[in-house]
Design a protein around this motif. Structure first.
Motif, PDB file in Angstrom:
ATOM      1  N   LEU A 119       1.355  -1.435   0.026  1.00 31.92           N
ATOM      2  CA  LEU A 119       0.191  -0.243   0.108  1.00 31.92           C
ATOM      3  C   LEU A 119       0.863   0.490   0.005  1.00 31.92           C
ATOM      4  O   LEU A 119       0.291   1.930   0.283  1.00 31.92           O
ATOM      5  CB  LEU A 119      -0.957   0.353   0.881  1.00 31.92           C
ATOM      6  N   SER A 120       1.995   1.291   0.529  1.00 33.11           N
ATOM      7  CA  SER A 120       2.716   2.800   0.479  1.00 33.11           C
ATOM      8  C   SER A 120       2.942   3.008  -1.198  1.00 33.11           C
ATOM      9  O   SER A 120       3.159   2.575  -2.303  1.00 33.11           O
ATOM     10  CB  SER A 120       4.392   2.215   0.615  1.00 33.11           C
ATOM     11  N   SER A 121       2.144   4.503  -0.455  1.00 34.72           N
ATOM     12  CA  SER A 121       3.073   5.355  -1.893  1.00 34.72           C
ATOM     13  C   SER A 121       3.825   5.856  -2.278  1.00 34.72           C
ATOM     14  O   SER A 121       4.025   6.257  -3.649  1.00 34.72           O
ATOM     15  CB  SER A 121       1.692   6.413  -2.050  1.00 34.72           C
ATOM     16  N   THR A 122       4.701   5.396  -1.810  1.00 31.65           N
ATOM     17  CA  THR A 122       6.662   5.961  -2.097  1.00 31.65           C
ATOM     18  C   THR A 122       7.073   5.099  -1.367  1.00 31.65           C
ATOM     19  O   THR A 122       6.799   4.509  -1.219  1.00 31.65           O
ATOM     20  CB  THR A 122       6.585   7.317  -1.913  1.00 31.65           C
ATOM     21  N   PHE A 123       8.706   4.228  -1.431  1.00 27.75           N
ATOM     22  CA  PHE A 123       8.972   3.465  -1.950  1.00 27.75           C
ATOM     23  C   PHE A 123      11.033   4.288  -1.098  1.00 27.75           C
ATOM     24  O   PHE A 123      11.277   5.050  -1.888  1.00 27.75           O
ATOM     25  CB  PHE A 123       9.840   3.312  -2.710  1.00 27.75           C
ATOM     26  N   ALA A 124      11.779   4.030  -0.299  1.00 26.15           N
ATOM     27  CA  ALA A 124      12.602   4.720   0.598  1.00 26.15           C
ATOM     28  C   ALA A 124      13.825   3.975  -0.473  1.00 26.15           C
ATOM     29  O   ALA A 124      13.563   2.911  -0.925  1.00 26.15           O
ATOM     30  CB  ALA A 124      12.905   4.247   1.746  1.00 26.15           C
ATOM     31  N   MET A 125      14.682   5.109  -1.201  1.00 24.29           N
ATOM     32  CA  MET A 125      15.757   4.408  -2.130  1.00 24.29           C
ATOM     33  C   MET A 125      17.015   4.490  -1.132  1.00 24.29           C
ATOM     34  O   MET A 125      17.598   4.978  -0.486  1.00 24.29           O
ATOM     35  CB  MET A 125      15.918   5.814  -3.124  1.00 24.29           C
ATOM     36  N   ALA A 175      20.147   8.711  -4.258  1.00 20.98           N
ATOM     37  CA  ALA A 175      19.391   9.091  -5.104  1.00 20.98           C
ATOM     38  C   ALA A 175      19.383   8.555  -6.974  1.00 20.98           C
ATOM     39  O   ALA A 175      20.161   8.287  -7.920  1.00 20.98           O
ATOM     40  CB  ALA A 175      20.230  10.198  -5.517  1.00 20.98           C
ATOM     41  N   GLY A 176      17.589   8.441  -6.738  1.00 18.41           N
ATOM     42  CA  GLY A 176      17.680   8.318  -8.703  1.00 18.41           C
ATOM     43  C   GLY A 176      17.484   7.242  -9.181  1.00 18.41           C
ATOM     44  O   GLY A 176      16.822   7.145  -9.255  1.00 18.41           O
ATOM     45  N   ASP A 177      17.796   5.706  -8.468  1.00 19.35           N
ATOM     46  CA  ASP A 177      18.567   4.712  -9.409  1.00 19.35           C
ATOM     47  C   ASP A 177      18.226   3.283  -7.602  1.00 19.35           C
ATOM     48  O   ASP A 177      18.765   3.336  -7.549  1.00 19.35           O
ATOM     49  CB  ASP A 177      19.761   5.226  -9.389  1.00 19.35           C
ATOM     50  N   PRO A 178      17.329   3.455  -7.587  1.00 19.08           N
ATOM     51  CA  PRO A 178      17.392   2.135  -5.892  1.00 19.08           C
ATOM     52  C   PRO A 178      17.081   1.098  -6.777  1.00 19.08           C
ATOM     53  O   PRO A 178      16.555   0.514  -7.815  1.00 19.08           O
ATOM     54  CB  PRO A 178      15.574   2.722  -5.935  1.00 19.08           C
ATOM     55  N   SER A 179      17.964   0.491  -5.920  1.00 20.15           N
ATOM     56  CA  SER A 179      18.504  -1.651  -6.269  1.00 20.15           C
ATOM     57  C   SER A 179      17.321  -2.555  -6.313  1.00 20.15           C
ATOM     58  O   SER A 179      16.941  -3.008  -7.243  1.00 20.15           O
ATOM     59  CB  SER A 179      18.709  -1.781  -5.349  1.00 20.15           C
ATOM     60  N   HIS A 180      15.927  -1.757  -5.715  1.00 25.89           N
ATOM     61  CA  HIS A 180      14.967  -2.485  -5.530  1.00 25.89           C
ATOM     62  C   HIS A 180      14.182  -2.101  -7.064  1.00 25.89           C
ATOM     63  O   HIS A 180      12.623  -2.665  -6.899  1.00 25.89           O
ATOM     64  CB  HIS A 180      14.055  -2.244  -3.993  1.00 25.89           C
TER      65      HIS A 180
END
Length: 396
Positions: free
Chosen positions: A39-45, A48-53
């Motif tokens: 349900l998360s609207s946003t995801f921790a990175m 910056a700019g290129d999350p591994s997940h």
């Protein structure tokens, strides 16, 4: 999770249960057998700019939606699947991804009313798109409608509510020769009974509200294609222009419902065959529309391009609007409601319900008479359903 573009050699029934929900048993994995509702609207990175997940913001990508899209692609023998907030969102996004100002569309004259409203009241008015509605049961009529501006052929097979069929492979050939796209709304047949991409369509669309979910508790849509460029364009319009993605909770519901799609479709069809045969022999019924009857004009075509005949039966009673309304209102097991594709049997009088907004002259010209009844057949006992119809017809 596996790459959705990697085709599996598993049977449809196996894919319906497993595709998109392979447990993550790697480092950090939880081993969930059922895809979690993210349900998360946003995801921790982590950088910056290129999350591994791979996730940034749920409009641009969500793990639950990804799981469902993997499954829909697998069931459709497709490289790409995108899921939407409604069937109409899927339809609109597809059109806005394919069409430009001045383009021409050739459409089946029996397409879903919501699609026709979108064509007539939006595309025509705001994008200078022209649409010709043709009797696509005759492939020559489709070919004759082509103009130099034709960019899209929009078909349904079977159609709603008269269950007319078109030759998808033949129309796909026409589209290819003219450099146009063929889109098939495959909602009624589902990928279990018909796979338009394998027959030559460029795109297939679904209202997941119907059979793919199957339980009357979610509204959604899907688009599938093997065209990489078109898939990229559809995703761009969906995620950046319209934001019309399916919510994580609805994705979960469709994932759960789709696991039983093969079982449900077999039961829907078995019941529909029995109901259609019963109605075809009843003295109060003048016409039955069901591709599984050998009297249906598209029966031979259905036998060639489909693996089953579906679960919707339409029929006309010996009477007018008053008798038709009295009949549908008298039933006990059949619920008086619009929509279809659920485990519950539904019934409606199109002239006063789903087609009530269509001008009478246009409605009658399309074959939706005052005596027409549409009955999406559920998975209950066929004996009980027939007994309910018998009681209702007895009042006429």
């Amino acid at each position: 999770m596996e790459d959705p573009s990697e085709r599996s050699d598993h049977a449809f029934e196996t894919e319906a249960v497993h595709a998109g929900e392979e447990p993550d048993l790697g480092p950090g994995g939880t081993g969930d057998l059922v895809s979690p509702i993210h349900l998360s609207s946003t995801f921790a990175m982590d950088e910056a700019g290129d999350p591994s997940h791979g996730y940034k913001y749920s409009r641009l990508g969500n793990p639950t939606r990804e799981a469902l899209e993997h499954r829909v692609a697998a069931l459709s023998d497709a490289e790409h699947a995108m899921t939407f907030a409604s069937g109409m969102a899927a339809i609109a996004t597809t059109c806005l991804s394919v069409l430009g100002s001045g383009d021409h569309v050739v459409a089946f004259d029996g397409i879903y009313g919501g699609t026709k409203v979108f064509f007539d009241d939006y595309l025509t008015e705001h994008f200078d798109v022209t649409v010709d509605y043709v009797d696509a049961t005759d492939t020559d009529v489709v070919a004759d409608a082509v103009t130099p501006e034709t960019a899209l052929f929009w078909m349904e097979s079977p159609t709603n509510p008269l269950l007319k069929l078109c030759d998808i492979e033949a129309i796909g050939g026409i589209a290819d020769r003219h450099g146009a796209r063929l889109v098939v709304d495959n909602t009624f047949a589902t990928p279990y009974f018909q796979r338009p991409l394998a027959l030559g369509a460029d795109v297939s669309v679904y209202s997941t509200t119907k059979y793919l979910n199957g339980h009357t508790d979610s509204i959604g849509g899907a688009v599938v294609t093997n065209d990489d460029g078109l898939a990229e364009q559809v995703r761009f319009v969906q995620e950046y222009a319209l934001g019309a993605m399916l919510s994580p909770f609805d994705c979960y519901l469709v994932l759960r419902g789709s696991k039983t799609l093969p079982l449900r479709m077999r039961q829907h069809e078995a019941n529909a065959k029995r109901v259609a045969n019963y109605l075809s022999e009843h003295e109060k019924v003048t016409t039955v529309h069901y591709p599984g009857l050998d009297t249906h004009p598209g029966h031979d075509l259905a036998t060639r391009q489909m693996d089953g005949f579906g679960g919707v039966v339409s029929f006309e009673i010996d009477g007018g609007a008053a008798e038709a309304r009295a009949f549908v209102e008298s039933l006990d097991l059949f619920t008086l409601a619009v929509s279809l594709g659920s485990v519950e049997s539904l019934i409606e009088h199109p002239a006063s319900m789903s087609a009530s907004y269509v001008p009478e002259e246009e409605r009658l010209a399309s074959g939706i008479t005052d005596s027409l009844i549409r009955a999406p057949i559920g998975t209950e006992s066929a004996d009980d359903l027939i007994a309910d119809l018998e009681r209702g017809l007895g009042y006429l």
